[in-house]
Scaffold this active site. Structure first.
Site, mmCIF file in Angstrom:
data_model
loop_
_atom_site.group_PDB
_atom_site.id
_atom_site.type_symbol
_atom_site.label_atom_id
_atom_site.label_comp_id
_atom_site.label_asym_id
_atom_site.label_seq_id
_atom_site.Cartn_x
_atom_site.Cartn_y
_atom_site.Cartn_z
ATOM 1 N N PHE A 124 0.387 -0.939 -0.009
ATOM 2 C CA PHE A 124 -0.129 -0.393 -0.233
ATOM 3 C C PHE A 124 1.369 1.426 -0.272
ATOM 4 O O PHE A 124 1.948 1.592 0.437
ATOM 5 C CB PHE A 124 -0.923 0.203 1.199
ATOM 6 N N ASP A 195 2.181 -4.590 8.564
ATOM 7 C CA ASP A 195 0.257 -3.775 8.632
ATOM 8 C C ASP A 195 -1.281 -4.748 7.922
ATOM 9 O O ASP A 195 -0.737 -5.766 7.600
ATOM 10 C CB ASP A 195 0.472 -2.818 7.269
ATOM 11 N N TYR A 220 -10.616 1.511 10.090
ATOM 12 C CA TYR A 220 -12.769 1.906 9.461
ATOM 13 C C TYR A 220 -13.382 0.692 8.967
ATOM 14 O O TYR A 220 -14.020 0.921 7.519
ATOM 15 C CB TYR A 220 -11.938 2.726 8.919
ATOM 16 N N LYS A 221 -12.075 -0.699 8.429
ATOM 17 C CA LYS A 221 -12.241 -1.163 7.861
ATOM 18 C C LYS A 221 -13.317 -2.176 8.000
ATOM 19 O O LYS A 221 -13.612 -2.362 8.607
ATOM 20 C CB LYS A 221 -11.129 -1.851 7.047
ATOM 21 N N ARG A 373 -13.292 -4.878 -7.539
ATOM 22 C CA ARG A 373 -12.553 -5.562 -6.481
ATOM 23 C C ARG A 373 -13.999 -5.506 -5.145
ATOM 24 O O ARG A 373 -14.433 -4.533 -4.822
ATOM 25 C CB ARG A 373 -11.514 -4.746 -5.526
HETATM 26 C C1 PLP Z 1 -6.511 1.769 4.101
HETATM 27 C C2 PLP Z 1 -4.897 1.130 4.303
HETATM 28 C C3 PLP Z 1 -3.590 2.620 5.510
HETATM 29 C C4 PLP Z 1 -4.854 3.282 5.565
HETATM 30 O O1 PLP Z 1 -3.684 4.369 5.926
HETATM 31 P P1 PLP Z 1 -4.436 5.690 6.976
HETATM 32 O O2 PLP Z 1 -2.973 6.718 7.188
HETATM 33 O O3 PLP Z 1 -4.975 4.807 8.388
HETATM 34 O O4 PLP Z 1 -5.011 6.772 6.236
HETATM 35 C C5 PLP Z 1 -2.919 1.761 5.223
HETATM 36 N N1 PLP Z 1 -2.347 0.124 4.419
HETATM 37 C C6 PLP Z 1 -3.241 -0.275 4.061
HETATM 38 C C7 PLP Z 1 -2.448 -1.617 3.609
HETATM 39 C C8 PLP Z 1 -4.569 -0.314 3.802
HETATM 40 O O5 PLP Z 1 -5.223 -1.184 3.243
#
Ligand code: PLP
Length: 414
Positions: A124, A195, A220-221, A373
């Site tokens: 990500f 992560d 939030y997911k 997705r």
């Molecule tokens: C959604 C997501 C994030 C989001 O990071 P924020 O700093 O909380 O906005 C980070 N890493 C991954 C792998 C994600 O899917």
């Protein structure tokens, strides 16, 4: 036929009763819980209570009276139960990005002499960006090496300070083998930073048992705590009680101080996970995280995973029945055990198809370059959701309805 089968599966679903805990708009089939989970009634009620009664009436006394001051820790421990962390190692605060900064710096302190972070090219972006930022700040004390997922384990060497890995790939849903990665990393003296954005709340995670050093994740997911709700950070006990304790992460904020209300001009970090707190927590959304976790109280992560795998199997069989898998091939692993709780499909018009689906009440999302997705949230998705959504997808694809101009223009958030 698919609908009948779906209803049978729903009837024998041990998690079926959970759906009633959530507020799902009528006529919406929501398959985007991997981006923003659905609101539970408990969250709605808690936010009303926190604003009307706690903040509204009890005002500043609420920091003590309603336990606001300890909420990052108490909520952190509740999250810990879902990710295999014994109490005292998880705190709920900030965003994944900010928490990554903290743990990247912590890892560099522990690994003095080593400078390299190894990660995957397809990680990500924020994970890679945060390392690039530290690199810019610290110069040659930090460097980033990215490799293909298949080359990750072989790329961890005696030079590596830490591996920075997302367990489930956000595009493809591929799930990496944390046990193997951790074994190799520790064998080479490297740390492991994980992560869990697409793992927490979707599948069992065993941080303590695996010996992971640091982890971050959002709420939030799959944890359904609401847009921008605070994230979490896990620090293995061994590092919390190491020589670096009290100064592991460099964002020396007053609430990470051993005695914030002494208002000393000199920073002395709190012992334990509290040092990872920086400033005043967002109590309204932190309370929402607390309430969202109620839905997970009496259910095992194994049961959630089991249903997730079955929902995805059923989705693939419905797509197969409609002849869709040759039109939009599945880019997620076909074997469930090496997949998260999502399925992605490649199609040149994936964006327009996604928009046409949303117009018909099926919420999915699009990820560049050309992936459609679907996320599966076992606490509220049903097999009937699956049968109906695939039927609508089939209708859109075969009728060419997605070619309508209305579905072509891209909004800021995809
Ligand atoms: C959604 C997501 C994030 C989001 O990071 P924020 O700093 O909380 O906005 C980070 N890493 C991954 C792998 C994600 O899917």
């Amino acid at each position: 036929m698919a609908l009948e089968k779906a209803r049978g599966l729903d009837q024998s679903d041990p998690l079926a009763a959970k759906r009633a805990l959530f507020s799902i708009p009528h006529d919406t089939i929501y398959l985007d819980g991997n981006s923003l989970g659905v609101m539970s009634h408990a969250v709605n009620e808690r936010v009303a209570d926190v604003t009307r009664r706690q903040w509204g009436k009890d005002l500043i006394t609420s920091w003590n009276k309603h336990g606001w001051i300890d909420l990052p820790i108490t909520v952190g421990d509740r999250i810990g139960k879902l990710i295999g962390a014994a109490p005292g190692q998880v705190i709920c605060c900030d965003s994944i990005s900010i928490n990554l900064f903290k743990v990247l710096c912590a890892a560099l302190q522990i690994q003095s002499g080593r400078t390299q972070f190894v990660s995957t090219e397809d990680n990500f972006p924020t994970d890679l960006y945060m390392i690039q930022g530290v690199e810019r700040l610290l110069g040659d004390r930090c460097s980033l090496t990215t490799v293909a997922e298949d080359d990750l384990i072989a790329s961890i060497t005696e030079e590596t300070a830490a591996v920075v890995v997302t367990e489930v790939n956000f595009r493809t849903g591929r799930r990496l083998d944390l046990a193997k990665i951790t074994a190799q990393a520790h064998d080479k003296g490297a740390l492991v930073i994980v992560d869990l954005a697409h793992s927490a709340g979707a599948m069992p995670v065993t941080l303590d048992a695996l010996g992971i050093d640091f982890a971050v994740g959002c709420t939030y997911k799959y944890l359904n705590a609401g847009p921008g709700a605070p994230a979490f950070v896990y620090v293995a006990k061994k590092w919390l009680s190491s020589d670096f304790a009290g100064a592991l992460q460099p964002l020396f904020g007053w609430l990470g101080h051993a005695e914030p209300f002494a208002f000393s001009p000199q920073y002395t970090g709190a012992s334990g996970i509290r040092q990872f707190l920086v400033g005043t927590p967002p109590i309204i959304s932190l309370s929402a995280v607390d309430a969202a976790l109620d839905a997970f109280e009496d259910v095992s992560m194994e049961a959630i995973r089991e249903k997730s795998l079955q929902l995805m199997e059923f989705w693939l069989s419905c797509m197969g029945d409609h002849g869709l898998l040759t039109i939009m091939p599945c880019v997620s692993p076909t074997e469930g055990t090496i997949r998260g709780s999502q399925l992605s499909f490649a199609h040149d018009d994936a964006y327009a198809i996604c928009q046409a689906l949303i117009a018909r009440g099926v919420v999915a999302d699009f990820r560049a370059p050309n992936y459609l997705r679907f996320g599966f949230a076992p606490l509220y998705n049903t097999y009937e959701d699956v049968a109906r959504a695939v039927a609508r997808l089939s209708e859109i694809v075969y009728s060419g309805a997605y070619q309508d101009k209305a579905f072509q223009s891209r909004a800021a958030v995809t």
